[in-house]
Design a protein around this motif. Structure first.
Motif, PDB file in Angstrom:
ATOM      1  N   SER A 105       0.657  -1.493  -0.171  1.00 44.36           N
ATOM      2  CA  SER A 105       0.311  -0.342  -0.104  1.00 44.36           C
ATOM      3  C   SER A 105       0.359   1.217   0.131  1.00 44.36           C
ATOM      4  N   LYS A 106       1.989   1.486   0.345  1.00 39.06           N
ATOM      5  CA  LYS A 106       2.906   2.235   1.306  1.00 39.06           C
ATOM      6  C   LYS A 106       3.768   2.456  -0.181  1.00 39.06           C
ATOM      7  N   SER A 107       3.856   1.548  -1.445  1.00 40.18           N
ATOM      8  CA  SER A 107       3.865   1.594  -2.535  1.00 40.18           C
ATOM      9  C   SER A 107       3.540   1.825  -3.651  1.00 40.18           C
ATOM     10  N   GLY A 108       2.589   1.193  -3.378  1.00 37.38           N
ATOM     11  CA  GLY A 108       1.452   1.560  -4.983  1.00 37.38           C
ATOM     12  C   GLY A 108       1.268   0.062  -5.856  1.00 37.38           C
ATOM     13  N   LEU A 109       2.228  -0.674  -5.525  1.00 37.12           N
ATOM     14  CA  LEU A 109       1.858  -1.575  -6.315  1.00 37.12           C
ATOM     15  C   LEU A 109       0.835  -3.206  -5.622  1.00 37.12           C
ATOM     16  N   SER A 110      -0.158  -2.732  -5.225  1.00 38.95           N
ATOM     17  CA  SER A 110      -1.137  -3.945  -4.612  1.00 38.95           C
ATOM     18  C   SER A 110      -1.456  -4.208  -6.036  1.00 38.95           C
ATOM     19  N   GLU A 111      -1.626  -3.284  -6.784  1.00 36.03           N
ATOM     20  CA  GLU A 111      -2.731  -4.315  -8.243  1.00 36.03           C
ATOM     21  C   GLU A 111      -1.764  -4.590  -8.989  1.00 36.03           C
ATOM     22  N   LYS A 112      -0.551  -4.938  -9.151  1.00 40.23           N
ATOM     23  CA  LYS A 112       0.238  -5.606  -9.560  1.00 40.23           C
ATOM     24  C   LYS A 112       0.557  -6.781  -8.935  1.00 40.23           C
ATOM     25  N   ILE A 113       0.451  -6.898  -7.154  1.00 45.71           N
ATOM     26  CA  ILE A 113       0.664  -7.953  -6.814  1.00 45.71           C
ATOM     27  C   ILE A 113      -0.248  -8.854  -5.220  1.00 45.71           C
ATOM     28  N   SER A 114      -0.956  -9.708  -5.734  1.00 44.69           N
ATOM     29  CA  SER A 114      -1.737  -9.865  -4.962  1.00 44.69           C
ATOM     30  C   SER A 114      -1.090 -10.820  -3.796  1.00 44.69           C
ATOM     31  N   VAL A 115      -1.845 -10.834  -2.278  1.00 39.64           N
ATOM     32  CA  VAL A 115      -1.177 -11.511  -1.801  1.00 39.64           C
ATOM     33  C   VAL A 115      -2.107 -12.442  -0.343  1.00 39.64           C
ATOM     34  N   GLU A 116      -1.524 -13.340  -0.673  1.00 34.76           N
ATOM     35  CA  GLU A 116      -3.021 -14.557  -0.226  1.00 34.76           C
ATOM     36  C   GLU A 116      -2.202 -15.032   1.097  1.00 34.76           C
TER      37      GLU A 116
END
Length: 244
Positions: A105-116
């Protein structure tokens, strides 16, 4: 800049040593712990990111299995630059996943990396151009390892790669003891005391169960991998690349 927390989990004598787990205490000091405990950890992650970027194919997925709090994913994002990509990162430690999502969320990568947050053995693996497992297989039950590696091979597209780093033990007792001696020397050089090394070793007993190099190679071959290489080895740590 936030000060890096030092690993002091086993610094003082413990009345009872619980089996090791990736709980909040470990997550809080994870970067210090792993860099002081795994030789060339930063170099391994950096080169894996470069390899994954090299082999990545458009419209495929990169799986990071046992992703911890995302060092590989963050490194890959930096390597990929403006290229589009998708990572599915999986870990069964909720504190690790929470920290990873916070980093994203701090790096703006949430759309490219999903964490499960789940057991990697329950994951839906498919359409992968790269699968990464860093120091993860060694925590799975030995009886589950071969079938899981076969699933990884099946999930990869032709030409896809499997990158795995593991702590190993030598089949020869003399050389195994020698590797252990130099590994504990490495930890002492990084500031760990005899007490910390001993208590951590006890905590990991029957939790982290390493294979030999030969067992790994046989498992990869049985899964169907034809091109297999050791690209990095330091005493009792080994990094492999397996190409489908």
């Amino acid at each position: 800049m936030k000060e890096k927390k030092t690993d002091k989990i086993y610094f003082s004598p413990l009345d009872q040593i619980a089996p090791f787990e990736f709980d909040e205490n470990v997550v809080n000091v994870f970067d210090d712990m792993i860099n002081r405990s795994v030789p060339f950890y930063g170099e391994i992650v950096r080169r894996q990111a470069q390899l994954a970027a090299h082999f990545y194919m458009n419209n495929t997925v990169i799986f990071d299995l046992g992703c911890s709090h995302g060092n590989f994913g963050i490194a890959l994002a930096s390597e990929m630059g403006q290229r589009d990509f998708r990572i599915k990162a999986i870990d069964n430690s909720e504190p690790m996943v929470i920290k990873y999502r916070d980093r994203l969320s701090k790096s703006g990568l949430s759309e490219k990396i999903s964490v499960e947050c789940s057991d990697i053995r329950d994951s839906d693996l498919k359409n992968a151009s790269a699968v990464v497992m860093n120091l993860t297989l060694q925590f799975l039950p030995v009886a589950d390892r071969s079938d899981f590696i076969k699933r990884i091979h099946e999930a990869l597209i032709p030409g896809g790669i499997f990158l795995i780093t593991e702590k190993i033990h030598h089949k020869d007792e003399f050389l195994d003891d020698l590797e252990q001696v130099f590994y504990y020397r490495f930890k002492k050089e990084n500031g760990y005391s005899e007490l910390e090394i001993s208590q951590k070793r006890e905590a990991l007993e029957n939790v982290l169960v390493p294979d030999t190099l030969e067992q790994h190679m046989a498992r990869f071959e049985a899964a169907g991998f034809k091109n297999i290489a050791i690209w990095h080895k330091w005493f009792n740590f080994c990094s492999f690349i397996c190409v489908k």
